[in-house]
Enzyme design. Sequence first.
Site, PDB file in Angstrom:
ATOM      1  N   ASP A  69       0.792  -1.336   0.216  1.00  0.00           N
ATOM      2  CA  ASP A  69       0.049  -0.048  -0.022  1.00  0.00           C
ATOM      3  C   ASP A  69       0.923   1.300   0.113  1.00  0.00           C
ATOM      4  OD1 ASP A  69       0.803   0.350   2.568  1.00  0.00           O
ATOM      5  OD2 ASP A  69      -0.964  -0.203   3.382  1.00  0.00           O
ATOM      6  N   ASP A 134      -0.443  -5.158   7.840  1.00  0.00           N
ATOM      7  CA  ASP A 134      -0.403  -4.007   8.986  1.00  0.00           C
ATOM      8  C   ASP A 134      -0.515  -4.478  10.399  1.00  0.00           C
ATOM      9  OD1 ASP A 134      -1.479  -1.071   9.380  1.00  0.00           O
ATOM     10  OD2 ASP A 134      -3.114  -2.047  10.200  1.00  0.00           O
TER      11      ASP A 134
END
Length: 148
Positions: A69, A134
């Site tokens: 990302d 994440d």
Amino acid sequence: MKRVTLYTDGACSGNPGVGGYGAILMYNGHEKRISGAEGQTTNNRMELTAVIEGLKCLNQPCEVEVFSDSAYTVNAFNSGWVYSWRSAGWVKPDKKPVLNADLWRELLALTEVHRVKFIKVKGHADNEYNNMCDKLATDAVKNYKPEN
């Protein structure tokens, strides 16, 4: 050549501050998850470190799709900036030094061993593996214990 999928993410508590990275490698139905943390770093350094550490897990040249990302990481390769920076001695067109040149050099060397394709994914959205990375990165930050 083996085909490997690599998801990566970096996190930082403060920027700079304690940072973490997470990566998930997938090959032939198997997954390997890695993570780590550093005491004083930036989010961009952790994004790069996640890719580097993931690629370092490979013990032979592979075709790798890297999903990240991080526009910083993906665009540097897909737009060719990193190659221009290297050609210019790690100086940007504005004559300022490229930040994180040490990590860019290491990552470039790894991309010369493997055939790497960078793919941008939306962060903090519905991508299951990006969300797992994440969590690996943020957990690494939470569990970081400075060395004395």
